[in-house]
Structures are given as C-alpha cells and as structure tokens.
Design an enzyme around this catalytic site. Structure first.
Site: not given
Ligand code: GCW
Length: 718
Positions: A274, A347, A375
C-alpha cells in the site's frame, strides 16, 4: 490518576425485576475496564515502581480472601514455567504465587484476582499452573504522530507526543496495568504506515519515557519503522538493505535505541505494501530487508515482525499474493524474524478462510495478526465480540504437518525447532473515556490478551470472565448477555457479508454498504470481489475455471474448497461464482438463502435491544444508555446493509425478496445517494487519476450521520 474505583452501590434506586430486588449500580464511564468490580480493601500504595512492589500492592489492595498470599520468585528455576508462567498453590490458610521471574508473579497475581472476581477460587488444596502459549503477545497501534489513529474509532491516540517526555499522562500506567492483567507483553506504539520521525533522537526520548512506565508491567516497546528512514532521516541517498551505509544506519539506530531502552522489543515492518517503501524498491526481497534489520537487533535479543500483508493492483486475485511472495522465501529468514500474517488472505473481513500461507511456509516463524479494532465490522458503533472470529482461524487445520496442524499449533511453533513465537492484535484503543469507543468493545481487548495467553480458552469462557468482572455475575444478566455476545460475530456476518461475500462495504470509511462501487484500483472495488451479474454472484477461485486460489491450501482443504458441493456454505461466495437459482443444502435458491440470512441478521440485531432492555436493572444507567443507543443504531444499520446489497443484487437476479423477509424501506437509488459513502465512479485499472480523492483512513464525523432513516419493524416506536 483516575483511581480504580471501588464498586459503589447506589442505594437510592432499587428495582423490582422478575420478582427479585436488584440494587442499581452506580454510574461509570467504563474507564476502569474489567477492574470495575474489584473491591478495594485497602488504600496501600506500592513501595516502589517495581514489578515486585506492584504485585504485592495489587494483593494488598484487592485480595479479599482469608488465606494469606505469599508471592515468591523461585530460587531454583522451574523449566516448566518458562519466563512468564506461574503457579498458584492453594493450601490450607495460604496461597502461594510462584514463578521464575517477577513478571511471572505479577501475572500470577492477576490470575488469582481473576479467580476471585469470577467466583472460581478452588475450595480445597489445589495447584494451578499457567504458561502462556506465545512468547510475544503483542499489540499493534496504528497511531500516527499527530495523534490520529488509522482505523481507530475511540478518539485520539493515547500517546500525547506534544507533552512527552516532560508531561506524563496517568493513562500510560493504567494502560500498562490493563495489558499486564491479561498477559499482553509487547506493544508497537506507532502506525505500520510509519513516519520515520519516530526514530529521531527527539522522539526516542519520548518513547523512552513510555518504555520506562511500561517496564514494571512486563510490556516491551516495539517501533513500526519506515523502511525508507535512511533516506528520510539519515541523510542517505538510498535505503537499499544491502548497501553498507544503510546497514550501518540501522546498526547505529538500533544501538541508539537500546542505549535508551535496554529491553526494547524490536521492529514491526510494513514493506512494499500500500505505497510503503521496502526492499523491493531496490530489487531485493522481503528476506533481504528483514534479515538486515534482524542482524542489527540480534546482539540485543530484539526481533523483527515482518508483515506479509502485500498485494499488487495488477494481480488477478489479491487473495493469493501473500503466498505468492512469501512461499518462495521460506527458509531464508533469520531466526529472530517472525513473518506476521493476517488471519485471512484479503483483509480482516467479517469472515475469511485462513490465509493459505499458514500452511505453506514450514521453515518460517509465522505469527498471526488479528484486528481488534472493528474496521470492517461496524467500527465502535456495532457490538461484535471478535473472539469467535479469531478462534475460528486458530482452530482451522492447515494440514501442513498432517491432521491437527492448526493455525494455533503452527504459530505456537509446535513444529519448529526455533521456539520463538508471537501473535499480534491491531488495537481498538484511544483516548475515549471508555478506551474503546463502545463499552462492549472492551471485551475484544480483554479477549485478545486472554487468547494470546491461552488459545484453547473458549469464547464462552472468556465472555463469562469479562462480564463478571466488568458488569455483573447475576445469572439473570450473565446468561442472556453472554449468549448475545457469543452470537454477535455470526450476526454481523449475516447482515454485512453473508455466505462468503466480502469487501462489499463502502470503500471510503469501510463503514456501511457499497456493493455498487468501483475504484480506479480494481482490487479496491467491491464489484471486483462480488462479481455479481445476471449469471450469479461470487468470486471464482477454483482451479478449473477461476483464479486457482483453492490450490494454495493443503489437502483436504484444497479440494473441499474447490468443489462447490463440499465448500462450506459460509464461504461459498468466497470460492465460487454461483447462479442465483443454485440449490443450497436446505433446498432454497441461493437468492432466497441470501435474503433469509440477511433477515436473520436483522432480527438478531433487533433482538439485542430487547435483551439489553431486560438487562437494565443490572447495569448502571450511564453504560446502559450508551449501549442501548448503539444497539438501536446497529439494528438500523443492519437493515440498511440488507436493503443496499439485496436491492443492488436484485438488479441482476430479478428475483423478489421473499414474503417472510422485511420489505425494503428505501429504494436503491436513494441508498446510492447516501453521499459520503459514494466514491466518484472511476474507470478501473491504472494509476490514481489526477484529482481523484485519497482514501480517508479515519471516518469523518459526518459519516456516522449519513444513515438513512430506518424504522425497526419489530420495534416501530424506536
Ligand atoms: O486494511 C488495510 C487498512 C489500512 C491498513 C492496512 C494494513 C495500516 O484499510 O488502513 O493500514 O490494512 O494492514 O497495513
């Protein structure tokens, strides 16, 4: 410091419930967590700020038993107890708390008080031995230096960087104590999307103050690091892990940290994920990056938690990428590296199969990462007890070393010579008075710690412990509220992402439904995951016709998932693209089953409100009202999710909502107008177009006010 309150009974309000009188407890904001019902029997203060003095003081203040408590660090090491384990020896007139180390005795003291609070003290002579399953039982804070918390729904970060190192909030010690009481012994205090500033001398002085406060409670500090720190703060023109200047930078930085914090735990790293920098920026591998840091830490006994959360926008199936990148590196990581793997391959969805990587890297120290903050499970607005979700993962068999090689067994290190083991949880804590945003979300902090200590505990046992300590042991309260908590994860799945659906939430804040959304990145688009069309719904991950992700599992999991007949129905749409009129095991069509599953979720969420209203006499008014308001909201959100997803899917299935399900209260068009949730529709693929909005990582306050107006059919008055 806000003291841990004694349990004050407000005598004024006596209510008659089911024929018996219940004294209404005094109001509380929930700040005292699961210490709430601990009755203080003395005002003793600790003799010093050492583990030994704290352990003694907890007994002096809170032990109500007649038996004398003796706290004993054993002269002769008992190998069976390891570093953190303890033994409680109950004999006539005496309880002895024994351990190899002072911290072991402190855990023993909290264990003893827990038995007292949960009415579980043995009646006669007995010895109880407790040894934690994982060496590192870690928290990951996604806290930024500006005190915002990524995916945090409980206020600002606890760490007040502006005030540190000079001013120290009492909350830091309360936090350490709460963690020690459930066995959490490591904390990575900053976001994995890391700002390199945390490694500057100025910030390290602040971190040192936190580490000094945490130390007597056995809590080691870790730092998340930005892999590009050599460039950002080191004045180098590269962060290549094989460049000698970079190697030296990390050696020096590590030495500087240990000079300040001799028991520093190590580094947590999100690399090449990311947008974070990493070794691949220089053509190196994850192992090159992790090993370079591991070598810097090794002389001090530090470890690296290297995350496996990686995916690339162009790949066909995001679910396969962690394995694709990490399996070839199996055997290449240093002994003091642990590869930190999220429970599922995408995720933190309400339900995922396990990450296949748990069964594919026999020579790697794998550790599990779970998310405590909600989340994707309703933020701090919804009551969801997460232990059943985590336990489902831990208990899943990878079959890597034959039957019984569950995720728990693999991550505990049962099949490795190297016994280094760890588990991580992304916290749900902020500076809200009640720490977690939702009074009931405190259970997830508690349960995470208990699970990290003992993965064999059941969800029911943990909920029982928590409720007794935090609310009431009265069976009229305990049973219904515990049942409600135990069901709550499955209920959340039913109204958010049933039957293996995933990633169909609004992509802005990951709150609320957004099945119609697209993004310039296909792997951030709900449509990429549900693939709804006239021919059906679901992601085909089979070998014959789909991405082939099922083949990443060991047998018999691989063929069980691959075959639509044997695939568990709660993961059906995760692994298969299924026609709307497909016959489910109970004879219904897929469409009707979907509608009925949502319906069950909504009804269960409505039922929460009734259950909670019956629990009212046992709960102080403040917490009662706070929770009730949130439960009403949760039930309305369940209806909203259902309406949005089902009405949208109906445009493909052309099938009616069955008569025994609630009718929709809004049209699809209305729901798609719920502005904040709607990302501008963008062409899929390619780079982020100029001017396209950034994904906000925290919900904007108005997001929560965007709920369309809903009536609860079973409680129209609400
Ligand atoms: O799911 C995603 C989240 C991000 C997060 C990422 C991760 C810290 O939306 O906000 O970033 O995972 O786990 O690195």
């Amino acid at each position: 410091m806000k003291s841990f309150k004694t349990f004050v009974i407000a005598s004024a309000l006596i209510l008659a419930v089911s024929g018996c009188k219940v004294e209404k407890p005094a109001d509380t904001d929930g700040h005292d967590l699961w210490f709430h019902n601990l009755e203080q029997v003395s005002d003793a203060t600790p003799a010093s700020y050492t583990t030994e003095a704290i352990a003694q003081n907890e007994i002096d203040r809170f032990w109500k038993g007649k038996a004398a408590v003796e706290i004993k660090v054993l002269d002769k090491q008992d190998d069976a107890l390891g570093r953190d384990g303890y033994r409680l020896v109950f004999s006539s007139g005496k309880v002895s708390v024994e351990a190899n180390t002072a911290i072991g005795t402190l855990y023993g003291v909290y264990g003893l008080l827990r038995l007292q609070q949960t009415d579980a003290l043995p009646k006669g002579s007995k010895t109880i031995t407790e040894v934690p399953a994982y060496e590192y039982r870690a928290f990951n804070h996604w806290d930024n230096l500006n005190r915002s918390v990524e995916r945090g729904y409980a206020g600002k970060s606890l760490w007040n960087w502006d005030e540190l190192p000079d001013k120290v909030s009492p909350v830091y010690q309360e936090y350490a104590r709460a963690n020690a009481s459930v066995g959490i012994n490591a904390t990575a205090i900053n976001n994995v999307n890391a700002n390199a500033q945390i490694l500057t001398p100025e910030y390290l002085q602040k971190v040192k103050v936190l580490a000094d406060i945490f130390r007597p409670y056995g809590l080691k500090v870790f730092l998340s690091l930005n892999f590009a720190a050599p460039k950002h703060i080191g004045g180098l023109d590269t962060s290549d892990p094989l460049d000698p200047k970079v190697v030296q930078f990390w050696k020096d930085k590590t030495a500087e940290i240990y000079a300040l914090i001799p028991d520093f735990g190590g580094y947590l790293v999100k690399a090449n994920s990311e947008g974070q920098s990493g070794p691949q920026d220089y053509g190196r591998t994850h192992a090159d990056g992790a090993n370079m840091l591991a070598d810097a830490l090794a002389p001090y006994g530090g470890v690296v938690f290297w995350r496996a959360f990686v995916y690339d926008a162009q790949a066909e199936d995001r679910a396969m990428q962690a394995s694709d990148e990490f399996v070839p590196l199996d055997g290449q990581f240093r002994d003091n590296v642990l590869v930190q793997v999220k429970n599922g391959p995408i995720d933190f969805q309400p339900r995922e199969p396990i990450s296949p990587l748990f069964g594919q890297a026999p020579k790697t120290n794998l550790m599990l990462e779970v998310q405590i903050t909600q989340e994707y499970l309703g933020h701090s607005k919804h009551m969801v007890y997460l232990h059943p979700l985590w336990k489902e993962c831990l208990d899943t068999d990878t079959y890597e070393f034959g039957k019984g090689s569950t995720v728990a067994a693999v991550t505990e290190g049962k099949y490795r010579d190297n016994k280094l083991s760890a588990i991580s949880g992304v916290t749900n804590i902020g500076d809200d008075a009640n720490w977690c945003g939702h009074q009931m979300a405190q259970i997830n902090w508690y349960a995470y710690g208990r699970m990290a200590w003992n993965p064999d505990l059941s969800s029911d046992e943990i909920a029982d412990e928590w409720l007794r300590q935090t609310f009431s042991s009265d069976p009229k309260f305990l049973k219904p509220v515990k049942d409600m908590l135990n069901r709550s994860r499955e209920v959340n799945v039913s109204y958010e992402m049933p039957l293996g659906l995933h990633h169909i939430m609004a992509s802005n804040a990951h709150f609320g439904p957004g099945p119609w959304e697209t993004s310039y990145r296909k792997d951030w688009s709900p449509q990429f995951y549900h693939k709804a069309g006239p021919d059906g719904v679901g992601f085909d991950r089979t070998v014959a016709t789909g991405s082939g992700a099922t083949a990443q599992y060991n047998e018999p999991l691989a063929s069980t998932y691959d075959n639509i007949e044997t695939c568990p129905e709660n993961l059906l749409l995760w692994f298969h693209h299924v026609p709307w009129d497909y016959k489910m095991k109970d004879g219904q069509t897929l469409w009707n089953e979907l509608c009925h599953t949502y319906q069950k979720g909504i009804e269960a969420a409505e039922e929460y409100v009734r259950i909670w209203e019956k629990a009212e006499p046992y709960v102080d008014n403040q917490r009662y009202q706070e929770v009730r308001t949130k439960l009403i909201r949760q039930a309305k959100d369940a209806m909203w999710w259902r309406d949005a997803v089902i009405l949208y899917f109906q445009t493909f299935s052309n099938m009616p909502i069955p008569d025994d399900c609630y009718p929709a209260q809004h049209t699809l068009e209305e729901l798609q107008q719920v502005g904040v949730f709607r990302r501008p529709q963008m062409p899929q693929g390619g780079a982020r177009p100029q001017g396209a909005p950034q994904m906000p990582r925290q919900p904007r306050p108005e997001i929560y006010d965007m709920l369309p107006d809903y009536t609860l059919p079973s409680m129209p008055e609400l």
